[in-house]
Design an enzyme around this catalytic site. Structure first.
Site, PDB file in Angstrom:
ATOM      1  N   GLU A 178       0.839  -1.292  -0.061  1.00 56.29           N
ATOM      2  CA  GLU A 178      -0.180   0.042   0.148  1.00 56.29           C
ATOM      3  C   GLU A 178       0.757   1.202  -0.060  1.00 56.29           C
ATOM      4  OE1 GLU A 178      -3.942   0.025   2.679  1.00 56.29           O
ATOM      5  OE2 GLU A 178      -2.501   1.544   3.485  1.00 56.29           O
ATOM      6  N   CYS A 179       0.873   1.970  -1.182  1.00 58.79           N
ATOM      7  CA  CYS A 179       1.556   3.438  -1.374  1.00 58.79           C
ATOM      8  C   CYS A 179       2.922   3.087  -0.940  1.00 58.79           C
ATOM      9  CB  CYS A 179       0.869   4.293  -0.509  1.00 58.79           C
ATOM     10  SG  CYS A 179       1.330   6.013  -0.820  1.00 58.79           S
ATOM     11  N   GLY A 180       3.684   3.342   0.206  1.00 58.24           N
ATOM     12  CA  GLY A 180       5.015   3.430   0.454  1.00 58.24           C
ATOM     13  C   GLY A 180       5.338   2.031   0.343  1.00 58.24           C
TER      14      GLY A 180
END
Length: 445
Positions: free
Chosen positions: A328-330
């Protein structure tokens, strides 16, 4: 049962809502009160300060991302098990399609107006009056002046207030600190645990707040003035927890810190056991059935991540064994091969599990409430990032702009959902409780 509640709002961002909310939580907690704090809107950083001050984890409240029933359930629980509930607003009181004022109106929540008075005098009263009267029917507790320069300045502010709107005191400008006691960087505030003196910063502001009318208010007055009763909504119960017996490994350290406590609670409520590990510390991947790589700051820790060759091999083996991974994202960024940061003249390797390049920009590249249409319905959440990602991993869908908790803008196309085998990744931050079946599917084969 009734419990005192205050929603701390302001005319705009940057007025000191987080600092004042944290200071008030610290003050009440130090007096032996059990304080529960919430944060309006999607935010991973402000809650670290609110949790430090209150001694309890902090959940987010957003009418679109969480939904009305989810918010009511959390508020009902909080008002039954705490002495006081504080809610930090988002942006300005009336900003956004689902503003802090909208939330206050739904549950008749008292609103404390925090206004930065550092560059004004008598105009303070006019601004407070406008905020209080702009939308009739709101329950305004009063106003609090922040960053007040002197006792003379405080008297000028007090004299400007309308008779029917109480000034609950002031927080003085803090000597020896920059304008904001809590510093910022890209993506928001610096997290509380990254500063050795984080607790002292909040305690210093709380000391000033203790001298205000609000800080000196008798406890029985809190209940009399700002008591709120909230009924718990009817809840649907699954016959069997959706993740019963699943072992889920969750990366958690300075590079992977954007984790909603509510999402961890969701996994546990659904029967999963959560096993944290720190990639930056060189931890091996725990024995697990599924892996979650949450968001954070991998771009600030690229060199340390690149050294974790053992972990990269273990994640790759987990993927090849068809075991679920949600990045998720990072978490997605960390899996890529290379980070490029033109403003810093930086090119650095990352974990290298997935073929792709991440470019860090100086301006936002993604922001807003959104939802992913899964086979189980909408999974709601948000996006917020400064980077872009180029990868040849297949795109299997996109998130859409979230209009409310039940609908999206079908014409919009926001974040890519990449998927290959058991690995799914996106810039999209999901709020798991918004769709239990869809969220659980991220961790099931």
């Amino acid at each position: 049962m009734s419990c005192p509640v205050l929603l701390i709002a302001a005319p705009a961002s940057g007025q000191g809502k987080t600092t004042v909310t944290a200071a008030l939580a610290h003050l009440l907690h130090s007096r032996g009160k059990r304080v529960k704090v919430f944060k309006c809107g999607p935010d991973f950083l402000d809650p670290t300060w609110l949790a430090l001050a209150s001694g309890q984890c902090v959940d987010n409240l957003d009418l679109a991302m969480c939904g009305k029933a989810d918010i009511q359930r959390r508020l009902a629980r909080a008002t039954r098990s705490n002495d006081v509930v504080l809610i930090e607003g988002v942006m300005g009181l009336y900003d956004g399609a689902r503003s802090a004022a909208d939330m206050a109106a739904l549950w008749n929540l008292p609103i404390l107006l925090v206004i930065d008075a550092s560059a004004m005098a008598e105009t303070f009263g006019a601004l407070a009056f406008g905020l209080a009267k702009y939308r009739p029917g709101l329950r305004i507790a009063g106003a609090l002046a922040n960053r007040v320069a002197s006792e003379r300045h405080a008297r000028m502010l007090s004299a400007s207030m309308p008779d029917d709107l109480p000034l609950l005191g002031q927080v003085m400008r803090q000597q020896g600190m920059e304008k904001a006691p809590i510093p910022s960087r890209h993506l928001g505030l610096v997290a509380a645990d990254e500063l050795e003196d984080g607790h002292d910063r909040i305690a210093q502001v709380a000391q000033s707040l203790a001298q205000s009318a609000l800080g000196q208010l008798e406890w029985n007055e809190w209940q009399t003035r700002w008591g709120v009763s909230i009924d718990a909504p009817d809840e649907a119960h699954h016959a069997r927890p959706l993740l019963q017996g699943r072992r889920i490994a969750v990366a958690r350290d300075a590079a992977f810190r954007f984790i909603y406590p509510a999402n961890i609670a969701f996994l546990q409520e659904q029967g999963a056991s959560v096993h944290y590990f720190s990639p930056l510390a060189g931890d091996a991947l725990p024995e697990c059935d599924a892996l979650w790589l949450p968001g954070g700051y991998p771009e600030l820790h690229a060199a340390a991540l690149a050294e974790q060759r053992r972990l990269a091999s273990q994640i790759d083996a987990h993927w090849k064994a068809n075991q679920p991974i949600w990045a998720e994202c990072g978490g997605m960024i960390a899996l890529m091969q290379e980070l490029r940061w033109p403003a810093k003249n930086l090119r650095a390797p990352l974990l290298g599990v997935v073929s792709g390049v991440v470019t860090q920009h100086e301006r936002l590249r993604g922001l807003g409430m959104q939802a992913w249409q899964t086979p189980w319905g909408l999974l709601r959440g948000h996006g917020f990032h400064y980077s872009s990602c180029e990868t040849d991993m297949p795109v299997t869908g996109h998130t859409r702009r979230l209009l409310d908790e039940r609908s999206v803008d079908e014409g919009s196309q926001l974040e890519c959902i990449h998927a290959e085998g058991s690995l799914r990744m996106s810039y999209f931050h999901a709020w798991f409780a918004s769709n239990p079946e869809a969220a659980a599917a991220l961790f099931l084969r």
